[in-house]
Design an enzyme around this catalytic site. Sequence first.
Site, PDB file in Angstrom:
ATOM      1  CE  LYS A 192       0.954   0.709   4.433  1.00  0.00           C
ATOM      2  NZ  LYS A 192       1.552   1.888   5.075  1.00  0.00           N
ATOM      3  CB  SER A 255       0.977   8.810   4.898  1.00  0.00           C
ATOM      4  OG  SER A 255       1.677   8.047   3.940  1.00  0.00           O
ATOM      5  CD  GLU A 282      10.523   0.770   5.418  1.00  0.00           C
ATOM      6  OE1 GLU A 282      11.046   0.353   4.360  1.00  0.00           O
ATOM      7  OE2 GLU A 282      11.043   0.641   6.537  1.00  0.00           O
TER       8      GLU A 282
END
Length: 332
Positions: A192, A255, A282
């Site tokens: 995701k 995020s 990431e």
Amino acid sequence: MATIGVVGTTGWGTTLAIITAREGHTVRLLARSDEEAARLRLANENSQYLPGASFHPAMRVTHDPTEALDKTDLTILAVPSNTLRQNVQNVGEYIDDETVVVSAVKGLEIETGCRMSEVIRQELDGAAPTPICALSGPNLAREIIRGKLSSTVVASADEDAAKKAQSILNSSVFRVYTNTDIIGVELGGTLKNIIAIGAGICDGLQMGDNVKAAFMTRGLVEIARLGVAAGAKPMTMAGLAGMGDLIATCSSNLSRNHQVGMLLSRGKTLAEIRSEMHNVAEGINTTAAARAMAAELEVEMPITELTYRVLFEGMSVDRAVAELMGRAPTPE
């Protein structure tokens, strides 16, 4: 009450240490050096990643792996994915035989394509068969540390291990579910991040809610396609570790991966973005690892492919959008 060892003074590792200490557990947070441990103890907070979030009295920050990991009920690994293997090599001999190991790392090892639980298992091979779990879900650390309600999933092929981790981590503000599909939970939480980069581009270009909703939906299809090919259960991708994490990561300015997309939309290069960010996003390395995995499993992943070209080959975001929209129409 349980004894918990947390490896990693990342934002997420520190958050997990604080929220479990608040529940009355004894928590030992393992720092990288004596100097870092002393600095954290003196400040009584992790000023770099969680400024203003004071440590709980039930926490102990240490650089001594024996002190941190001896006789723990739960050992949480919360380090960047690109350093996980080295960290397990460093602390593996100190991990208690009776503990349950929980990976709180979302990523794929770029050199091997291994999931984080696979990296841990490889490095602990030859030791006692320590049960390994993966923790994943819509878990933005800066919300959780403020006591906002959240849910997560702890997954393991060893159902008893997952239930033990659940019983320790679950609280009135942090609801923990179990799942036996560790492949799906890990890949959902990992892949995701690629889609979140694209969602950040959508927001940065002010493309509107229709486009972003379509992009997230097709992104979930892509995640599920690769996940199932790798052995995941399709329904896992509709749960907290799939769709839930996708929504949170694609929607929130907290995020890091969404921030990467926003910066790309402004014309920033990958080198410039990496130099500006203090935390690891990431999704950057995951894009390269997932692209390689997709090629090996012969899975079509157009969003991942174009994200890779933007990140690593200098393709403009405008051209990437045009290529996505220009693909031949197909059945949904």
